[in-house]
Structures are given as structure tokens and as C-alpha cells.
Write a protein that holds these residues in place. Structure first.
Motif, mmCIF file in Angstrom:
data_model
loop_
_atom_site.group_PDB
_atom_site.id
_atom_site.type_symbol
_atom_site.label_atom_id
_atom_site.label_comp_id
_atom_site.label_asym_id
_atom_site.label_seq_id
_atom_site.Cartn_x
_atom_site.Cartn_y
_atom_site.Cartn_z
ATOM 1 N N GLY A 260 41.846 -40.219 -13.505
ATOM 2 C CA GLY A 260 42.738 -40.756 -12.494
ATOM 3 C C GLY A 260 42.462 -40.061 -11.178
ATOM 4 N N ALA A 261 43.487 -40.052 -10.321
ATOM 5 C CA ALA A 261 43.297 -39.515 -8.982
ATOM 6 C C ALA A 261 43.065 -38.010 -8.992
ATOM 7 N N THR A 262 43.676 -37.321 -9.930
ATOM 8 C CA THR A 262 43.622 -35.856 -9.864
ATOM 9 C C THR A 262 42.869 -35.214 -11.018
ATOM 10 N N ALA A 263 42.619 -35.978 -12.070
ATOM 11 C CA ALA A 263 42.124 -35.321 -13.277
ATOM 12 C C ALA A 263 41.208 -36.222 -14.088
ATOM 13 N N VAL B 40 40.302 -36.732 -18.283
ATOM 14 C CA VAL B 40 40.747 -36.347 -19.623
ATOM 15 C C VAL B 40 39.600 -36.562 -20.602
ATOM 16 N N LYS C 33 42.883 -32.232 -20.570
ATOM 17 C CA LYS C 33 43.003 -32.770 -19.212
ATOM 18 C C LYS C 33 42.504 -31.705 -18.239
ATOM 19 N N GLU D 147 47.827 -33.424 -27.536
ATOM 20 C CA GLU D 147 47.406 -34.165 -28.719
ATOM 21 C C GLU D 147 46.534 -35.336 -28.273
ATOM 22 N N GLU E 115 45.244 -39.045 -28.462
ATOM 23 C CA GLU E 115 45.609 -40.397 -28.922
ATOM 24 C C GLU E 115 44.340 -41.236 -28.867
ATOM 25 N N LYS F 186 52.935 -47.116 -15.981
ATOM 26 C CA LYS F 186 51.945 -48.203 -15.845
ATOM 27 C C LYS F 186 51.134 -48.229 -17.137
ATOM 28 N N ALA G 294 48.096 -47.757 -17.898
ATOM 29 C CA ALA G 294 47.115 -46.680 -18.116
ATOM 30 C C ALA G 294 47.771 -45.383 -18.574
ATOM 31 N N ASN G 295 49.083 -45.255 -18.388
ATOM 32 C CA ASN G 295 49.773 -44.032 -18.820
ATOM 33 C C ASN G 295 50.536 -44.232 -20.118
ATOM 34 N N ASP H 224 50.935 -38.467 -18.694
ATOM 35 C CA ASP H 224 50.755 -38.252 -17.254
ATOM 36 C C ASP H 224 52.076 -37.995 -16.519
HETATM 37 N N1 LIG Z 1 46.402 -37.364 -24.790
HETATM 38 C C1 LIG Z 1 45.527 -38.330 -24.488
HETATM 39 N N2 LIG Z 1 44.816 -38.933 -25.460
HETATM 40 C C2 LIG Z 1 43.936 -39.927 -25.158
HETATM 41 N N3 LIG Z 1 43.686 -40.378 -23.899
HETATM 42 C C3 LIG Z 1 44.353 -39.818 -22.886
HETATM 43 C C4 LIG Z 1 45.303 -38.763 -23.118
HETATM 44 N N4 LIG Z 1 45.822 -38.414 -21.916
HETATM 45 C C5 LIG Z 1 45.235 -39.200 -21.000
HETATM 46 N N5 LIG Z 1 44.343 -40.036 -21.562
HETATM 47 C C6 LIG Z 1 43.479 -41.037 -20.864
HETATM 48 O O1 LIG Z 1 43.059 -40.498 -19.626
HETATM 49 C C7 LIG Z 1 43.487 -41.323 -18.536
HETATM 50 C C8 LIG Z 1 43.813 -40.451 -17.337
HETATM 51 O O2 LIG Z 1 44.832 -39.526 -17.684
HETATM 52 P P1 LIG Z 1 45.993 -39.154 -16.674
HETATM 53 O O3 LIG Z 1 46.739 -40.416 -16.321
HETATM 54 O O4 LIG Z 1 46.809 -38.070 -17.273
HETATM 55 O O5 LIG Z 1 45.158 -38.654 -15.398
HETATM 56 P P2 LIG Z 1 45.627 -38.585 -13.870
HETATM 57 O O6 LIG Z 1 44.497 -38.087 -13.037
HETATM 58 O O7 LIG Z 1 46.898 -37.802 -13.812
HETATM 59 O O8 LIG Z 1 45.893 -40.118 -13.560
HETATM 60 P P3 LIG Z 1 46.674 -40.769 -12.309
HETATM 61 O O9 LIG Z 1 45.728 -40.851 -11.169
HETATM 62 O O10 LIG Z 1 47.067 -42.132 -12.830
HETATM 63 O O11 LIG Z 1 47.877 -39.917 -12.035
HETATM 64 C C9 LIG Z 1 44.665 -42.124 -19.099
HETATM 65 O O12 LIG Z 1 44.798 -43.366 -18.448
HETATM 66 C C10 LIG Z 1 44.272 -42.308 -20.560
HETATM 67 O O13 LIG Z 1 43.422 -43.425 -20.700
#
Ligand SMILES: Nc1ncnc2c1ncn2[C@@H]1O[C@H](COP(=O)(O)OP(=O)(O)OP(=O)(O)O)[C@@H](O)[C@H]1O
Length: 324
Positions: free
Chosen positions: A26-29, A31, A45, A92, A94, A134, A136-137, A150
Motif C-alpha cells: 500500500g502507500a506506506t508498507a 506485506v 509488514k 498471522e 491469511e 475497503k 483490500a483491507n 491495516d
Molecule cells: N496478515 C496478512 N495476511 C495476508 N495478506 C496480508 C496481511 N496483511 C496485509 N496483507 C496484504 O497486504 C496488502 C497491504 O497491506 P496493508 O493494507 O496493511 O498495507 P498499507 O501500506 O498499510 O496499505 P494502505 O496504503 O492501504 O494503507 C493488503 O491489501 C493485503 O492484500
């Protein structure tokens, strides 16, 4: 299958975690599916820069203990003392991924969205709003249930006299009009995002489809003339009613999460307990095995948890893991 069945060999390591593959970003991270030194399979993450977002997410995740919310396995305590990234969060895994890009039908959609509403009810009772609901979360577990992830945009519920303008945070296509204006501190914002998410998972796209950020913001602007989306055909009147109610422009006109849970579209969905029971009773050799999120097709004998590769039907298992 048991813990001895391991996953693909990691290609490189990040501070002791073997990185197997990228799950999403995503924008910051970003996974990753990763394994620990003890060969435990986890979701790792990696937050590259934003220390504040990282600290907030970690703090909130530590408080969340609910089976519709992704579990924090380990908060790398040393991480809190780091001044610069990357910062790590160990959760964990998923392995079924998120609802992003999926279209769900009928009671399956209602059941999945009910899981989200249950998680939101818990988050709100803890005094927080999620801030970025959303598809994606929303992660699918091995039983076809949904887990919310998230918490990077999570914040404390604003008090009545808290009118401070905050930096808008969230995802434009799912953000409420008031969140655009920096007043995203109420539970009604999550309800808007939930309604937009419901629309998205049944229709395959978000309700308001601006071409760019400015257009999306104009759609959400309180004085724009766009009307609420119509999701309608005759047999979907309950669904249309709930989505349109949740997307009411004035926040005070929206339902609470409790109202959403009692709404006929959700309340009349197939009994969740039947699905839970099917999850525990499912035989891995059943011919019903498949690869969508339906109750029967994704069932496993035990929940996914650290160190244990889920026991599931071979066809599903092989789609996700290389067994050695
Ligand atoms: N525990 C998990 N198990 C499996 N897939 C995961 C898990 N956590 C996150 N993901 C995958 O990684 C993607 C990005 O994770 P996350 O939304 O936490 O990142 P983010 O950078 O915070 O995103 P955003 O920019 O939406 O805030 C998720 O959309 C999901 O597909």
C-alpha cells in the motif's frame, strides 16, 4: 498436513525473517509471507518510512483481540526505539488474500460484510474508528470468514467538541464526504466506507468512480449534486436500501453499525453458525473443495495460526503452497 510441510524457500531475509513472497503493498508498507528462524509462517509488514503510522498501528493492534481482526503475533519491541525504518509488524498470515478484485454473490456477500460489521462494532466499542475500510483491507481466512487488517489510519473517536481539522486520511474511493474535509473522526465515516465496500464487492467497482482524486473529492463534496448510487433490481431491494442509507451524505442520516447488523440484508443472510460448523466439520477430501470464499469451499480443519500450515483439501493447499 502439519507443521512439517513447509513453504517455498525464502529468497532473502529481512532482520532474521526469511521472505517467501510479496502478498501486497500500500502507500506506506509492503506485506510479505515470511518465515521465522523457527520456521513459523507469518505475515510480515515492512513499513518503510512513516514511523508515526507504524507506532499507531502497532499500538492499536496490541489492543485488538477479536476473531474478525487480524492478530498481531509479535510486536518487535526494539522496533519502537528505532528512529528510522524499515519497521516490522509480525501478524498471522491469511493466505487467501484480500477481497480486492473479487465479486461476491447473495448471502456470501452478506455474510462477509457481516463479519466486517462485527469487527467494526468491536473497534468502535474500543473507542476507535478504523478509518480505511475497503476490500483490500479485508482478508479471507481459511474458513471463508473475513478479518480486518491495516490499522494505519485508525484513530480515537472524536469527542463532540473535537472539531479540529485533521489531515484527510484513507482511500478516496471509500472515504466519506466529511473525511475529505478533515472531519473523519466519527464512526459514521466507517459506516460510509462499509457501505461503499458492500457496493464494491457486489458490483465489482466502488460506487463513485472519479477519474482522478479531484473528481473523487468532487463526488464526495457535500454540495455536489450526485445522487446516491442505485444498486437495484427487484430482489436486491434490501441491499439497495442498506447501501443508499450507508452512503447518506449527512453523517447523522447514516445507520450505526448496530443498525447495519440488524438490517434485513445482513440479518436475513444464511445463518453464520452453519458456516462455522461446516468449517470445523469439513472433510479435506470433500469434492466440494474450490477456490472461492464460500462457506464450504475454503473450510479447513483448524484455524491458521503461527507455526502450523493449515490443514485443507490438497487442491486448495497446492494452489497456495509448494509442499516439500
Ligand atoms: N496478515 C496478512 N495476511 C495476508 N495478506 C496480508 C496481511 N496483511 C496485509 N496483507 C496484504 O497486504 C496488502 C497491504 O497491506 P496493508 O493494507 O496493511 O498495507 P498499507 O501500506 O498499510 O496499505 P494502505 O496504503 O492501504 O494503507 C493488503 O491489501 C493485503 O492484500
Amino acid at each position: 498436513m502439519n507443521a512439517a510441510a513447509t513453504v517455498q524457500q525464502p529468497s532473502y531475509t529481512v532482520r532474521g525473517f526469511g521472505i517467501i513472497k510479496r502478498l501486497g503493498s500500500g502507500a506506506t508498507a509492503t506485506v510479505y509471507e515470511a518465515c521465522t528462524e523457527k520456521n513459523e509462517v507469518v505475515a510480515l509488514k515492512v513499513v518503510m518510512r512513516d514511523r508515526n503510522t507504524y507506532m499507531r498501528e502497532l499500538r492499536v493492534l496490541k489492543e485488538m483481540r477479536h476473531d474478525r481482526i487480524v492478530k498481531l503475533f509479535r510486536s518487535e519491541e526494539n522496533e519502537s526505539y528505532r528512529k528510522t525504518g524499515p519497521f516490522l509488524i509480525v501478524m498471522e498470515l491469511e493466505p487467501w488474500g484480500s477481497l480486492s478484485g473479487l465479486v461476491l454473490w447473495g448471502s456470501e456477500a452478506a455474510q462477509c460484510m457481516r463479519d466486517v460489521a462485527i469487527a467494526l462494532q468491536y473497534i468502535h466499542r474500543k473507542g476507535y474508528i478504523h478509518g480505511d475500510i475497503k476490500p483490500a483491507n479485508l482478508l479471507r481466512d481459511g474458513c471463508g470468514r473475513i478479518k480486518v487488517c491495516d490499522f494505519g489510519c485508525c484513530k480515537k473517536i472524536a469527542t463532540d467538541d473535537d472539531t479540529v481539522f485533521r489531515r484527510p486520511q484513507g482511500t478516496p474511493a471509500f472515504m466519506s464526504p466529511e473525511a475529505y474535509r478533515g472531519h473523519g473522526g466519527t464512526t459514521a465515516c466507517d459506516v460510509w466506507s462499509l457501505a461503499a465496500t458492500i457496493f464494491c464487492v457486489v458490483r465489482g467497482h466502488p460506487p463513485f468512480m472519479g477519474q482522478n482524486l479531484v473528481e473523487k473529492i468532487m463526488y464526495g463534496a457535500p454540495d455536489s449534486h450526485r445522487s446516491a448510487p442505485v444498486v437495484c433490481c427487484e430482489e436486491e431491494s434490501n441491499l439497495a436500501h442498506l447501501v443508499n442509507w450507508g452512503l447518506s451524505k449527512p453523517a447523522r442520516d447514516r445507520p450505526s453499525v448496530d443498525d447495519v447488523l440488524h438490517h434485513p440484508w445482513m440479518a436475513n443472510a444464511e445463518d453464520l453458525r452453519a458456516r462455522d460448523a461446516a468449517c470445523h466439520l469439513f472433510s479435506p477430501s470433500s469434492s466440494e473443495a474450490g477456490s472461492n470464499v464460500s462457506a464450504h469451499s475454503n473450510s479447513i480443519e483448524s484455524s491458521t495460526h503461527i507455526g502450523v500450515v493449515p490443514s485443507m483439501s490438497p487442491s486448495i493447499f497446492l494452489a497456495k503452497y509448494t509442499v516439500v
